[in-house]
Design an enzyme around this catalytic site. Structure first.
Site, PDB file in Angstrom:
ATOM      1  N   ARG A 323       0.826  -1.212   0.000  1.00 57.89           N
ATOM      2  CA  ARG A 323       0.000   0.000   0.000  1.00 57.89           C
ATOM      3  C   ARG A 323       0.859   1.261   0.000  1.00 57.89           C
ATOM      4  NH1 ARG A 323      -5.449   1.757   0.555  1.00 57.89           N
ATOM      5  NH2 ARG A 323      -6.453  -0.262   0.672  1.00 57.89           N
ATOM      6  N   GLU A 726      -9.690   6.323   6.986  1.00 61.12           N
ATOM      7  CA  GLU A 726      -8.256   6.563   6.845  1.00 61.12           C
ATOM      8  C   GLU A 726      -7.855   7.780   6.010  1.00 61.12           C
ATOM      9  OE1 GLU A 726      -8.048   2.442   5.491  1.00 61.12           O
ATOM     10  OE2 GLU A 726      -6.205   2.273   6.650  1.00 61.12           O
TER      11      GLU A 726
HETATM   12  N1  MTE Z   1     -12.014   6.126  14.530  1.00 63.35           N
HETATM   13  C1  MTE Z   1     -12.026   5.880  15.864  1.00 63.35           C
HETATM   14  N2  MTE Z   1     -12.723   6.710  16.661  1.00 63.35           N
HETATM   15  N3  MTE Z   1     -11.338   4.830  16.400  1.00 63.35           N
HETATM   16  C2  MTE Z   1     -10.592   3.970  15.614  1.00 63.35           C
HETATM   17  O1  MTE Z   1      -9.992   3.032  16.125  1.00 63.35           O
HETATM   18  N4  MTE Z   1      -9.834   3.417  13.328  1.00 63.35           N
HETATM   19  C3  MTE Z   1      -9.567   3.947  11.983  1.00 63.35           C
HETATM   20  C4  MTE Z   1     -10.797   4.647  11.415  1.00 63.35           C
HETATM   21  N5  MTE Z   1     -11.342   5.561  12.376  1.00 63.35           N
HETATM   22  C5  MTE Z   1     -10.558   4.221  14.197  1.00 63.35           C
HETATM   23  C6  MTE Z   1     -11.318   5.312  13.698  1.00 63.35           C
HETATM   24  C7  MTE Z   1      -9.148   2.923  11.030  1.00 63.35           C
HETATM   25  S1  MTE Z   1      -7.534   2.441  11.033  1.00 63.35           S
HETATM   26  C8  MTE Z   1     -10.002   2.381  10.107  1.00 63.35           C
HETATM   27  S2  MTE Z   1      -9.467   1.298   8.942  1.00 63.35           S
HETATM   28  C9  MTE Z   1     -11.433   2.725  10.095  1.00 63.35           C
HETATM   29  O2  MTE Z   1     -11.773   3.654  11.118  1.00 63.35           O
HETATM   30  C10 MTE Z   1     -12.244   1.455  10.279  1.00 63.35           C
HETATM   31  O3  MTE Z   1     -13.600   1.692  10.360  1.00 63.35           O
HETATM   32  P1  MTE Z   1     -14.542   1.904   9.076  1.00 63.35           P
HETATM   33  O4  MTE Z   1     -14.050   1.006   8.008  1.00 63.35           O
HETATM   34  O5  MTE Z   1     -15.871   1.551   9.576  1.00 63.35           O
HETATM   35  O6  MTE Z   1     -14.399   3.350   8.713  1.00 63.35           O
HETATM   36  N1  HPA Z   2      -5.948  -2.248   4.684  1.00 68.63           N
HETATM   37  C1  HPA Z   2      -6.130  -2.598   5.964  1.00 68.63           C
HETATM   38  N2  HPA Z   2      -6.028  -3.829   6.386  1.00 68.63           N
HETATM   39  C2  HPA Z   2      -5.728  -4.779   5.506  1.00 68.63           C
HETATM   40  C3  HPA Z   2      -5.527  -4.484   4.162  1.00 68.63           C
HETATM   41  C4  HPA Z   2      -5.642  -3.153   3.728  1.00 68.63           C
HETATM   42  O1  HPA Z   2      -5.473  -2.823   2.549  1.00 68.63           O
HETATM   43  N3  HPA Z   2      -5.228  -5.642   3.547  1.00 68.63           N
HETATM   44  C5  HPA Z   2      -5.262  -6.586   4.499  1.00 68.63           C
HETATM   45  N4  HPA Z   2      -5.555  -6.071   5.686  1.00 68.63           N
HETATM   46 MO1  MOS Z   3      -7.320   0.375   9.572  1.00 66.83          MO
HETATM   47  S1  MOS Z   3      -5.262   0.480   9.595  1.00 66.83           S
HETATM   48  O1  MOS Z   3      -7.260  -0.418   8.031  1.00 66.83           O
HETATM   49  O2  MOS Z   3      -7.541  -0.834  10.724  1.00 66.83           O
END
Ligand code: MTE
Ligand code: HPA
Ligand code: MOS
Length: 776
Positions: A323, A726
């Site tokens: 990534r 993200e």
């Molecule tokens: N927001 C909060 N409050 N706490 C978290 O741990 N994790 C982040 C983001 N926002 C996180 C957060 C990460 S790393 C990801 S991948 C996404 O939330 C995952 O949730 P979603 O796919 O439902 O957005």
């Molecule tokens: N993002 C987060 N987590 C993951 C991914 C990715 O692209 N691939 C496998 N685990």
């Molecule tokens: Mo988020 S780093 O893809 O949990």
């Protein structure tokens, strides 16, 4: 039959600003986390014994003082593991639950202590006497490369065009390198697992995991039992940020093995220091690059190697370093390009997922390329950015051969430039710097383009389970986990909208592998994209049955049935939703459905470095202004303006919260959060006393955050929304670049400042000294 008027609209529909379903419980302390749950009678507590060497053979272990310690019930070592001593998510068999003959990082779990209380287990674990035979160790990427350390997984190469030709034609060629630091997740709730032994092979777990299905599978593997015997439940996590995507598995496995061994419930929760020492973090990177460009600053060729400190095992380092390469182009077209990853093994904890998943490191590299070109040519970096944006004939192909089809960065940048008044403020900053000797200011406007989908194609699927009870209340379950991001709220809104009932009618229940099987990690920002679609699919199945039933009951055609706010209309008649459900139950209509979704269009061939790994892109931009004290390197963020694209927002209140939080976390990563290992390979920044995360007082003095309200996802995502978790993390890059500009001012903006990340006051000061010397 009631003839009733429909109320105008339901409460908590999709696109509404709805509060987080647990917001009131978070702030009143009534949200239940695993450590708050009533413990089953006879619960015992486990604590891990960690390696005190970075790389060594274990010669002998003396547990006498441990077992003699107050409250101790027993010891757990690898020999207690009935199945496989491995929790490698990469299936490389390189992640032992307990080290046996060899330890490969300082802090690696070697054994567990089981005691009546957590405190007794913790104290006892420290009393072990282990004899080690030391082996040479390396903690740093470049040292590891010099020592010929292996890679933890096959590297990736992305290639397009002809770099030799590109460099030959380029008017200017520069080479450089950059270090980008790692980051601790610093979730408020640390890792925790509670395992309750059941009949036969069964174990029920409550675990702080983003990936309940993988935890279930790993616990099964460690116990040597099929997945059907293991149930993993997660109501919520107190933050995860990627740190609980794979790293929860070890704690769950230890609790489960002990639960089976002692026939008692077992809880395990490391303290903050041990959590920081024993679990993986964001990968730090070393980037080596060569750029070719013309007099205007248009890029001809890019050749770069992204080496990452992976730690002792593969974990997710393959997809993380992939990534990084996928985002090294950010929004820019590279006509001739070669990008290579080097996932390097080191004697440190195995690094893992962290918000952005390698993407931020790749993007910081790409933005460094832009900065180098700008300062080399004496131009505004924003002009170099615009010159190189994707767009125009033959300029839309990424280094991985996916065509950028949904590019809106031009409009985002233009609007933010206007609303932040970038051009005038940049002039003002330059004028200020000409007159100011000690305080220097900097301003930068940086873009973000982030690819949405798991690059592991099979992860892009989700399931949901919807029950409508005979009283008309609805229970929703899906494979996604709640970590504060608001996923449960968004998916409930989708279901409320499908049935056209008020949000209060829907209860989201704890994620459980017993309800929805084979789910993916809630990660890659795709939680609402995937689970929202799966839940909509389940609701639609039930609706289809209700439509057929109502058509027959009212003697109208199916096309005359409509779901209106809390009512169903059948031709000219209306029936309350509850009454229709009661009638449908009476007629023996199935009121429960399992939904499913898989992301269309995506494919990826890693060996060839070609495909369409991403369903779509999310965009954003931020503009930050900083003031730097050039005598000390200290600085503050005076103002940040953000314009971020979430397509048609499912919930603008939650999305704004995600954008603000992600920006601050990204800014913290690039400025103040610094991990430091000593010569013995010990992590010395393992508590808030030595590891500084942003405080409320570190936020920008002026902070204007807006969503691009006009944006609509051109792909058919859930209600045309875009993922938000993200992408805004990388908006923090504008702070790093603004600091660069402030430093560059001491050398008339003509020398690339090249500040490594994190740009701590020390690094900023050293850069200023270096630039002053370069200017002479
Ligand atoms: N927001 C909060 N409050 N706490 C978290 O741990 N994790 C982040 C983001 N926002 C996180 C957060 C990460 S790393 C990801 S991948 C996404 O939330 C995952 O949730 P979603 O796919 O439902 O957005
Ligand atoms: N993002 C987060 N987590 C993951 C991914 C990715 O692209 N691939 C496998 N685990
Ligand atoms: Mo988020 S780093 O893809 O949990």
């Amino acid at each position: 039959m009631n003839v009733m008027q429909p109320i105008h609209r339901i409460r908590g529909a999709v696109h509404d600003k709805e509060r987080h379903e647990s917001g009131h419980k978070h702030v009143t302390g009534t949200a239940e986390y695993i450590d708050d749950m009533p413990e089953p009678a006879g619960t015992l507590h486990a604590y891990l014994g960690l390696s005190q060497r970075a790389h060594a053979e274990i010669v002998s272990i003396d547990f006498d003082a441990v077992t003699a310690s107050a409250g101790v019930v027993g010891i757990l070592t690898a020999s207690d593991i009935p199945g496989e001593n491995d929790v490698s998510p990469a299936h490389k068999h390189d992640d032992p639950v307990f080290a046996t003959k060899l330890v490969e990082f300082h802090g690696q779990p070697i054994f567990g202590v089981i005691a009546e209380s957590r405190e007794e287990a913790r104290r006892a674990a420290a009393k072990v006497k282990i004899e080690y035979r030391d082996l040479p160790h390396v903690t740093d990427v470049l040292e590891a490369t010099a020592a010929n350390y292996p890679l933890v997984i096959d590297p990736l190469k992305l290639e397009r065009g002809d770099i030799a030709d590109g460099f030959a034609k380029a008017k200017h060629v520069v080479e450089g390198e950059m270090r980008i630091g790692g980051q601790d997740h610093f979730y408020l709730e640390g890792h925790i697992s509670l395992a309750i032994p059941g009949e036969d092979e069964e174990v029920t777990l409550y675990a702080s995991t983003q990936h309940p299905s993988e935890t279930q599978h790993m616990v099964g593997q460690v116990l040597g039992v099929p997945s059907h015997a293991i149930t993993v439940n997660v109501r919520r996590m107190g933050g995860a940020f990627g740190g609980k995507e794979t790293q929860a598995n070890l704690f769950a496995a230890v609790a489960a093995v002990a639960a089976k061994k002692y026939g008692r419930a077992i809880k395990i929760r490391p303290d903050r220091d041990d959590d920081m020492v024993a679990t993986g973090k964001r990968h730090d990177f070393h980037v080596d690059y060569k750029l070719g460009f013309d007099d205007e600053g248009r890029i001809d060729a890019v050749d770069a190697v992204f080496a990452a400190r992976c730690g002792f095992s593969a974990d997710l380092s393959g997809p993380v370093t992939d990534r990084a390469l996928f985002h090294a182009d950010n929004c820019y077209f590279y006509p001739n390009v070669r990008l290579r990853s080097r996932p390097v093994k080191t004697n440190t904890v195995s690094n893992t997922a962290f918000r952005g998943f390698g993407g931020p490191q790749g993007m910081v590299g790409g933005e460094r390329f832009i900065e180098d070109i700008a300062y080399k040519l004496g131009k505004d970096p924003l002009d170099i950015r615009k010159l190189n944006f994707y767009g125009g004939e033959g300029r839309n192909l990424t280094p991985y051969h996916q065509t950028v089809e949904d590019n809106i960065i031009g409009r985002i940048i233009e609007e933010l430039e206007q609303s932040a008044d970038y051009a005038a403020r940049r002039k003002e900053v330059i004028a200020f710097n000409e007159k100011s000797s000690v305080i220097r200011r900097g301003i930068a406007l940086t873009p973000v383009k982030f690819g949405i989908s798991f690059t592991k194609t099979e992860y892009n699927q989700a399931g949901a389970l919807v029950h409508v009870y005979a009283d008309g209340s609805i229970q929703l379950n899906h494979g996604g986990t709640e970590m504060g991001q608001g996923l449960y709220t968004k998916v409930a809104q989708v279901v409320a909208d499908e049935f056209q009932v008020d949000l209060e009618r829907i209860r989201v229940t704890a994620t459980s592998t017993g309800k929805v099987p084979n789910t993916s990690a809630t990660a890659a920002s795709s939680g609402s994209d995937l689970n929202g679609m799966a839940a909509a699919n389940a609701a639609q199945q039930i609706k289809a049955r209700l439509v057929a039933f109502a058509a027959e009951k009212f003697g109208v055609s199916e096309s005359d049935i409509a779901f209106e706010p809390n009512t169903v209309r059948a031709g000219h008649e209306r029936i309350a939703f509850n009454d229709l459900i009661k009638a449908a139950y009476g007629a023996r209509i199935q009121l429960s459905a399992a939904g499913f979704y898989k992301t269309p269009k995506i494919h990826w061939n890693r060996a060839e470095g070609r495909g369409r790994p991403f369903f779509y892109y999310a965009y954003g931009a931020s503009c930050s202004e900083v003031s730097v004290d050039t005598l000390t390197g200290e600085y503050q963020i005076d103002r940040t303006d953000i314009l971020h694209d979430v397509g048609r927002s499912l919930n603008p209140a939650l999305d704004i919260g995600q954008v603000e939080g992600a920006f601050v976390q990204g800014m913290g990563w690039l400025t103040m959060e610094e991990l430091w290992w000593d010569a013995k390979g010990r992590l010395r920044t393992h508590a808030p006393s030595t590891y500084k995360i942003p405080l409320a007082s570190d936020r920008p003095r002026i902070f204007n955050v807006r969503l691009a309200e006009w944006s609509v996802n051109r792909e058919d995502t859930i209600r045309r929304s875009k993922a938000v978790g993200e992408p805004p993390f990388m908006l923090g890059i504008s702070v790093l670049e603004a600091l660069s500009m402030a430093a560059a001012s001491v050398a008339s903006y003509r020398v690339p400042p090249r500040i490594d990340a994190p740009a701590t006051p020390e690094r900023v000061l050293m850069a200023i000294e270096r630039l002053r010397a370069a200017k002479g």
